[in-house]
Design an enzyme around this catalytic site. Structure first.
Site, PDB file in Angstrom:
ATOM      1  NE  ARG A   1      -4.226  -1.932   2.253  1.00  0.00           N
ATOM      2  CZ  ARG A   1      -5.010  -2.234   3.124  1.00  0.00           C
ATOM      3  NH1 ARG A   1      -4.514  -1.850   4.580  1.00  0.00           N
ATOM      4  NH2 ARG A   1      -5.998  -2.916   2.807  1.00  0.00           N
TER       5      ARG A   1
ATOM      6  CG  ASN B   1      -6.198   0.449   0.653  1.00  0.00           C
ATOM      7  OD1 ASN B   1      -6.867  -0.230  -0.096  1.00  0.00           O
ATOM      8  ND2 ASN B   1      -6.496   0.562   1.923  1.00  0.00           N
TER       9      ASN B   1
ATOM     10  CG  HIS C   1     -10.000  -6.800   1.683  1.00  0.00           C
ATOM     11  ND1 HIS C   1     -10.244  -6.221   2.536  1.00  0.00           N
ATOM     12  CD2 HIS C   1     -10.293  -8.022   1.770  1.00  0.00           C
ATOM     13  CE1 HIS C   1     -10.946  -6.874   3.446  1.00  0.00           C
ATOM     14  NE2 HIS C   1     -10.700  -8.044   3.089  1.00  0.00           N
TER      15      HIS C   1
HETATM   16  P1  IDP Z   1      -8.438  -2.428   6.006  1.00  0.00           P
HETATM   17  O1  IDP Z   1      -8.686  -2.411   4.464  1.00  0.00           O
HETATM   18  O2  IDP Z   1      -6.783  -1.985   6.285  1.00  0.00           O
HETATM   19  O3  IDP Z   1      -8.793  -3.645   6.774  1.00  0.00           O
HETATM   20  P2  IDP Z   1     -10.931  -0.938   6.981  1.00  0.00           P
HETATM   21  O4  IDP Z   1     -10.849  -0.219   7.965  1.00  0.00           O
HETATM   22  O5  IDP Z   1     -11.570  -2.338   6.796  1.00  0.00           O
HETATM   23  O6  IDP Z   1      -9.043  -1.191   6.514  1.00  0.00           O
HETATM   24  O7  IDP Z   1     -11.456  -0.281   5.563  1.00  0.00           O
HETATM   25  C1  IDP Z   1     -11.680  -0.627   4.275  1.00  0.00           C
HETATM   26  C2  IDP Z   1     -11.372   0.002   3.199  1.00  0.00           C
HETATM   27  O8  IDP Z   1     -11.877   1.433   3.245  1.00  0.00           O
HETATM   28  C3  IDP Z   1      -9.968   0.507   3.228  1.00  0.00           C
HETATM   29  O9  IDP Z   1      -8.992  -0.430   2.588  1.00  0.00           O
HETATM   30  C4  IDP Z   1      -9.830   1.891   2.445  1.00  0.00           C
HETATM   31  O10 IDP Z   1      -9.910   1.641   1.025  1.00  0.00           O
HETATM   32  C5  IDP Z   1     -11.118   2.489   2.817  1.00  0.00           C
HETATM   33  N1  IDP Z   1     -10.836   3.273   3.983  1.00  0.00           N
HETATM   34  C6  IDP Z   1     -11.010   3.004   5.372  1.00  0.00           C
HETATM   35  N2  IDP Z   1     -10.724   3.989   6.288  1.00  0.00           N
HETATM   36  C7  IDP Z   1     -10.910   4.868   5.352  1.00  0.00           C
HETATM   37  C8  IDP Z   1     -10.646   6.377   5.671  1.00  0.00           C
HETATM   38  O11 IDP Z   1     -10.715   6.876   6.755  1.00  0.00           O
HETATM   39  N3  IDP Z   1     -10.872   7.351   4.709  1.00  0.00           N
HETATM   40  C9  IDP Z   1     -10.923   7.097   3.273  1.00  0.00           C
HETATM   41  N4  IDP Z   1     -11.092   5.556   3.048  1.00  0.00           N
HETATM   42  C10 IDP Z   1     -11.021   4.823   3.969  1.00  0.00           C
HETATM   43 MG    MG Z   2     -10.762  -4.206   6.736  1.00  0.00          MG
END
Ligand code: IDP
Ligand code: MG
Length: 167
Positions: free
Chosen positions: A108, A122, A125
């Protein structure tokens, strides 16, 4: 401990031609790939996948992102990796959720960006714990699409249905 983890190469990863790079990075883990496929992501699937974020202001944009609406690439690559400490190893290589805060050598950190609307694009997943991995694997894959038995499954009678075959 042996674990399974769902990996998605998101539409930005596909559009940026990063599939090979990402799979090469993940191969450092020496984990086994037990399932892989390209998926056209419906609105329902994307919303269900990210349902834990449904109250966030970026949820609608996030669903559009996973569907490929932002990248003219209406697909993702879904894989299951399996082996010792799979979640921690893959999360470590992926890096932090916010690509600007992710280690610059992580996937990422290397390839992600924040859009002008503030969404974290990013490229990948990775399930974050065993319960989430089980929910996500069962959402994205049927038992017969996986080459090992990861979770208990059962056989059911399916009434005759129309199916596409090669002409
Ligand atoms: P993760 O992908 O690292 O597990 P999650 O909290 O599950 O993180 O969030 C899912 C996806 O939502 C992230 O990979 C990202 O693409 C998006 N995302 C998460 N938090 C934010 C934020 O605060 N602002 C913008 N996009 C976010
Ligand atoms: Mg997640």
């Amino acid at each position: 401990m042996n674990q399974k983890v769902l990996i998605l190469i998101k539409p930005d990863g596909l559009k940026k031609s990063l599939t090979g790079n990402i799979l090469t990075r993940l191969s450092e883990t020496k984990l086994e790939i037990v399932a892989a496929k390209m998926v056209r992501v419906s609105h329902e699937l994307a919303a269900e996948h990210y349902k834990h974020l449904k109250d966030k202001p970026f949820f609608d944009e996030l669903v559009r992102y996973l569907q490929g609406e932002l990248h003219d690439r209406k697909k993702v690559m879904a894989l299951i990796y399996w082996g010792k400490d799979a979640i921690q190893k893959c999360r470590g290589l992926a890096g932090a959720t916010n690509p600007e805060e992710a280690d610059p050598t992580s996937i990422r950190g290397s390839y992600g960006r924040i859009t002008t609307k503030g969404l974290y694009e990013n490229v990948i997943h990775v399930s974050s714990n065993p319960e989430e991995a089980e929910r996500e694997i069962k959402l994205w894959f049927d038992p017969d699409e996986i080459i090992v038995d990861l979770y208990p499954a059962k056989e059911i009678e399916v009434p005759p249905a129309k199916k596409r075959v090669w002409a």
